[in-house]
Design a protein around this motif. Sequence first.
Motif, PDB file in Angstrom:
ATOM      1  N   THR A 206     -10.758  -3.268  -0.652  1.00 51.02           N
ATOM      2  CA  THR A 206     -10.458  -1.934  -1.167  1.00 51.02           C
ATOM      3  C   THR A 206     -11.765  -1.242  -1.553  1.00 51.02           C
ATOM      4  O   THR A 206     -12.854  -1.777  -1.342  1.00 51.02           O
ATOM      5  CB  THR A 206      -9.541  -2.015  -2.403  1.00 51.02           C
TER       6      THR A 206
ATOM      7  N   TYR B 259       0.851  -1.188   0.000  1.00 52.37           N
ATOM      8  CA  TYR B 259       0.000   0.000   0.000  1.00 52.37           C
ATOM      9  C   TYR B 259       0.886   1.236   0.000  1.00 52.37           C
ATOM     10  O   TYR B 259       1.589   1.510   0.964  1.00 52.37           O
ATOM     11  CB  TYR B 259      -0.896  -0.019   1.233  1.00 52.37           C
TER      12      TYR B 259
ATOM     13  N   ILE C  73      -7.131   1.007   0.320  1.00 51.25           N
ATOM     14  CA  ILE C  73      -7.490  -0.143   1.151  1.00 51.25           C
ATOM     15  C   ILE C  73      -8.372   0.332   2.301  1.00 51.25           C
ATOM     16  O   ILE C  73      -8.017   1.264   3.031  1.00 51.25           O
ATOM     17  CB  ILE C  73      -6.234  -0.848   1.676  1.00 51.25           C
TER      18      ILE C  73
ATOM     19  N   ARG D  19      -3.533   5.050  -3.290  1.00 48.32           N
ATOM     20  CA  ARG D  19      -4.777   5.701  -2.871  1.00 48.32           C
ATOM     21  C   ARG D  19      -5.367   6.579  -3.970  1.00 48.32           C
ATOM     22  O   ARG D  19      -6.576   6.712  -4.076  1.00 48.32           O
ATOM     23  CB  ARG D  19      -4.536   6.520  -1.610  1.00 48.32           C
TER      24      ARG D  19
END
Length: 263
Positions: free
Chosen positions: A203, A137, A189, A162
């Motif tokens: 997600t 991530y 996530i 993101r």
Amino acid sequence: MINTVGVVGAGPAGVAAAIMLKRYGIEVLIFERRTVGGLLNNAWRVENFPPLEPCTGEELCRKLEDRLNVNDIAIIPEEVTAVRDRIIVTRRARYTVDYTLVATGTAPKRLPSLETCSRVVYEYRDIPPGTEVVAIYGAGDMAFDGAVRASLRGSRTLLFARGETLRAIEALKVSAEKAGVELHRAEPILRVEPDEALLKITTSLNVYSADALLICIGRESLLPSINSDRCEIIGDARGEIYRQASIAIGDGIKSAMKIALEG
């Protein structure tokens, strides 16, 4: 007169400072709670040392450790919790020095809501052995570097960003694509749930299964409690935006020379 210097942290800045101080005949106590090299231990490829051929972070860490051994500088394997005047406090003891250089580097920005088990980690070296599917991530250099390393070692690698913007340098993005990293842009996530031997990762778009999750969403200064005017913070621990191992080494050398020449 400075005869003994404590160096807190054996990353690039700390090692460079310790070796330079030793060259000037100053006694050095160097503390490291994990392993020599710090975050470099996680790096797939280090290319920011112009005099050296590109190498893995582990190879460079071995070279740093070798230089400490050649200079007869032993690591004190303790975590420093405070620097108080001329006293360095660890979880086990107290050490008296004339001056302290704090080179503790950085700590990860954390996402406590995703820390559901020990297979959610913040450094590549903490990924459990035998991991076949790695979720990562982040969208910066550390995330992409870890993704490339995992893929080249045979793991299926899912990289979640993101947003649409990827902060990693172009060379790492190209390497990730060539290594077969599965990139998921604009897919934050939301939840991580242990599911028997796997992690169930939810997600904004889908649900995935992975053996481990590596979170790389940024770093911030990591410092012990400091109450001393005979102390200097060096390297990445200073919190500057330019965090490169080569810069940290130069910073460590400069600080050591100031101590040796100006006392």
